[in-house]
Design an enzyme around this catalytic site. Structure first.
Site, PDB file in Angstrom:
ATOM      1  N   GLY A   1       6.635 -24.095  35.114  1.00  4.99           N
ATOM      2  CA  GLY A   1       7.716 -24.648  34.281  1.00  4.99           C
ATOM      3  C   GLY A   1       7.721 -26.161  34.373  1.00  4.99           C
ATOM      4  O   GLY A   1       7.601 -26.715  35.462  1.00  4.99           O
TER       5      GLY A   1
ATOM      6  N   ASP B   1      14.153 -26.290  40.056  1.00  5.17           N
ATOM      7  CA  ASP B   1      14.870 -25.317  40.899  1.00  5.17           C
ATOM      8  C   ASP B   1      15.180 -25.807  42.319  1.00  5.17           C
ATOM      9  O   ASP B   1      16.061 -25.258  42.986  1.00  5.17           O
ATOM     10  CB  ASP B   1      14.055 -24.014  41.004  1.00  5.17           C
ATOM     11  CG  ASP B   1      13.815 -23.367  39.654  1.00  5.17           C
ATOM     12  OD1 ASP B   1      14.592 -23.651  38.725  1.00  5.17           O
ATOM     13  OD2 ASP B   1      12.854 -22.586  39.529  1.00  5.17           O
TER      14      ASP B   1
ATOM     15  N   ARG C   1      16.110 -19.818  39.049  1.00  5.42           N
ATOM     16  CA  ARG C   1      15.379 -18.607  39.435  1.00  5.42           C
ATOM     17  C   ARG C   1      16.118 -17.908  40.571  1.00  5.42           C
ATOM     18  O   ARG C   1      17.270 -17.530  40.381  1.00  5.42           O
ATOM     19  CB  ARG C   1      13.942 -18.958  39.829  1.00  5.42           C
ATOM     20  CG  ARG C   1      12.980 -17.827  39.560  1.00  5.42           C
ATOM     21  CD  ARG C   1      11.573 -18.224  39.927  1.00  5.42           C
ATOM     22  NE  ARG C   1      10.944 -19.064  38.930  1.00  5.42           N
ATOM     23  CZ  ARG C   1      10.357 -18.620  37.834  1.00  5.42           C
ATOM     24  NH1 ARG C   1      10.304 -17.344  37.581  1.00  5.42           N
ATOM     25  NH2 ARG C   1       9.804 -19.446  36.976  1.00  5.42           N
TER      26      ARG C   1
HETATM   27  O1  F6P Z   1      11.196 -22.557  37.478  1.00  2.52           O
HETATM   28  C1  F6P Z   1      11.846 -23.255  36.456  1.00  2.52           C
HETATM   29  C2  F6P Z   1      12.586 -22.303  35.553  1.00  2.52           C
HETATM   30  O2  F6P Z   1      13.212 -23.074  34.552  1.00  2.52           O
HETATM   31  C3  F6P Z   1      13.570 -21.376  36.232  1.00  2.52           C
HETATM   32  O3  F6P Z   1      14.772 -22.012  36.553  1.00  2.52           O
HETATM   33  C4  F6P Z   1      13.699 -20.288  35.208  1.00  2.52           C
HETATM   34  O4  F6P Z   1      14.057 -19.079  35.819  1.00  2.52           O
HETATM   35  C5  F6P Z   1      12.316 -20.195  34.636  1.00  2.52           C
HETATM   36  O5  F6P Z   1      11.673 -21.432  34.921  1.00  2.52           O
HETATM   37  C6  F6P Z   1      12.247 -19.941  33.155  1.00  2.52           C
HETATM   38  O6  F6P Z   1      10.929 -19.796  32.809  1.00  2.52           O
HETATM   39  P1  F6P Z   1      10.395 -19.820  31.310  1.00  2.52           P
HETATM   40  O7  F6P Z   1      10.479 -21.243  30.819  1.00  2.52           O
HETATM   41  O8  F6P Z   1       8.996 -19.353  31.411  1.00  2.52           O
HETATM   42  O9  F6P Z   1      11.290 -18.944  30.513  1.00  2.52           O
END
Ligand code: F6P
Length: 327
Positions: free
Chosen positions: A14, A131, A175
C-alpha cells in the site's frame, strides 16, 4: 566485500505519503556516494518484469511534496513463488543492480527476507505504511500524514454531528493495528475509540455512550479501527447502537483511501529523508537483510525476521488519556 556500483529502489504494498520523499533521499544519497541508482516500477512485480528506469538527482525534483509514489506500487502475487523470485533475481543481474532498497510494509519485508535467504542479495527495507504497525520502528513513513488527514475529516464530521445531535461511527484504516484509531481518536476528541488491541465489547460501548448522554453530550464521535474485533461490522454496530437509544440517530462514515493520499506532513518528509539516506549508508557499510527504523529519534537496523515477527506494541497508556479526556 564487493564495492556497490548500482543500487535499485522500489516501493511495494500500500502506498503512503512520504514514499516519494524516501525515493528522493535514496537517489540523492546514491549520487552523493557516486553510486548509480535505478528506480524499479510497481514494486516486486515491476522487478520481475524488468520495468526499470535510471534515476539521477534531477529525476527526483519536485517530488518531496507529492503524495503516492511516482515509482508506483503493487502487491505482487508472482513474488510469492520461488519461480517469480528467481525471475526477479535474473532481472537484477541483467540490470547490474548490486543491492536494493525496498520501501513498504511487513509484506514487503517478508518478501525481501525470503529473497535474501534464496539469493543472498543485499536488501535494506524502509518502513513506509500509514498503519504504523511495524515492529522495531517507532514510526513508519506516512503515518503522521494519515493521522492529520483523519483528524481533519473528523473535525468536519463533528460539525454536522453537533448540528444534528447525532452519533457518528467513523471507521479508519490500520489493518490489524489500532495506532491510527487511537491517536487520531484522541486528537479529534472522540468519545470512544475501538481498537483491535483491546476489545471493549458492544455492551460496555453502549453503557459508555449512555453515560455520555446523561452527562449532557448531545452528539458523539466513535472512532473504529477497521481491524477492531467487536464482532460486528460498522454498519451492524450502528444499527445495534441505534436500537439501544431512543431518538438518537447514528451515522457511519468510512474514511477509506483518502487516508493514504495527500501531500506528506513535514514530519513524514523528514523521516523519509533520514530513512532513505540511512538505507544507502547501511548498504554501503555492508548491512543486508535488515529494516532501517527509528527508535527514540535514532536510526537503527532491525533484522527482517524481527520486523515481521509481530506488530508494533500499542501504547495502552493512551487509552487512559482517551478515557479521561472524553469524560
Ligand atoms: O496497509 C495500508 C492499508 O491502507 C491498510 O490500512 C488497509 O487495510 C489496506 O492497506 C487496504 O489495502 P488496499 O488498498 O489494497 O485495499
Amino acid at each position: 566485500m564487493k564495492a556497490l556500483k548500482n543500487i535499485g529502489v522500489l516501493t511495494s504494498g500500500g502506498d503512503s505519503p512520504g514514499m516519494n520523499a524516501a525515493i528522493r533521499a535514496v537517489v540523492r544519497a546514491c549520487k552523493f556516494n557516486n553510486v548509480d541508482c535505478i528506480g524499479i516500477y510497481r514494486g516486486y512485480q515491476g522487478l520481475i518484469e524488468g520495468d526499470c528506469i535510471a534515476l539521477d538527482a534531477r529525476s527526483v525534483k519536485n517530488v518531496i511534496n507529492r503524495g503516492g509514489t511516482f515509482l508506483k506500487s503493487a502487491r505482487s502475487k508472482d513474488f510469492f513463488s520461488e519461480e517469480g523470485r528467481k525471475k526477479a533475481f535474473n532481472k537484477l543481474q541483467e540490470h547490474h543492480i548490486d543491492a536494493l532498497v525496498a520501501i513498504g510494509g511487513d509484506g514487503t519485508f517478508a518478501g525481501a527476507s525470503v529473497f535474501y535467504e534464496e539469493h543472498d542479495f543485499p536488501i535494506i527495507g524502509v518502513p513506509g505504511t500509514i498503519d504504523n504497525d511495524i515492529r522495531g520502528t517507532d514510526f513508519t513513513i506516512g503515518y503522521d500524514t494519515a493521522l492529520n488527514t483523519v483528524i481533519e475529516a473528523i473535525d468536519k464530521i463533528r460539525d454536522t454531528a453537533n448540528s444534528h445531535n447525532r452519533l457518528f461511527l467513523v471507521e479508519v484504516m490500520g489493518r490489524n493495528a489500532g495506532d491510527i484509531a487511537l491517536n487520531a481518536g484522541i486528537g479529534a476528541g472522540a468519545e470512544e475509540i475501538l481498537i483491535p488491541e483491546q476489545d471493549m465489547g458492544v455492551n460496555r460501548l453502549v453503557e459508555s455512550l449512555k453515560r455520555s448522554r446523561k452527562s449532557g453530550k448531545t452528539s458523539s464521535i466513535v472512532v473504529v479501527a477497521e481491524g477492531d474485533k467487536i464482532g460486528k461490522n460498522i454498519f451492524e454496530l450502528a444499527e445495534y447502537i441505534e436500537g439501544n437509544f431512543e431518538n438518537y440517530e447514528v451515522r457511519v462514515t468510512v474514511l477509506g483511501h483518502i487516508q493514504r493520499g495527500g501531500a506528506p506532513s513535514c514530519y513524514d518528509r523528514v523521516l523519509a529523508s533520514r530513512l532513505g539516506i540511512g538505507a544507502v549508508d547501511m548498504l554501503l557499510a555492508g548491512e543486508k537483510n535488515v529494516m532501517i527504523g527509528i527508535q527514540h529519534k535514532k536510526l537503527v537496523s532491525v533484522p527482517f525476521a524481527e520486523a515481521i515477527a509481530g506488530t508494533n506494541e500499542i501504547d495502552l497508556d493512551l487509552l487512559r488519556v482517551a478515557d479521561i479526556t472524553s469524560i
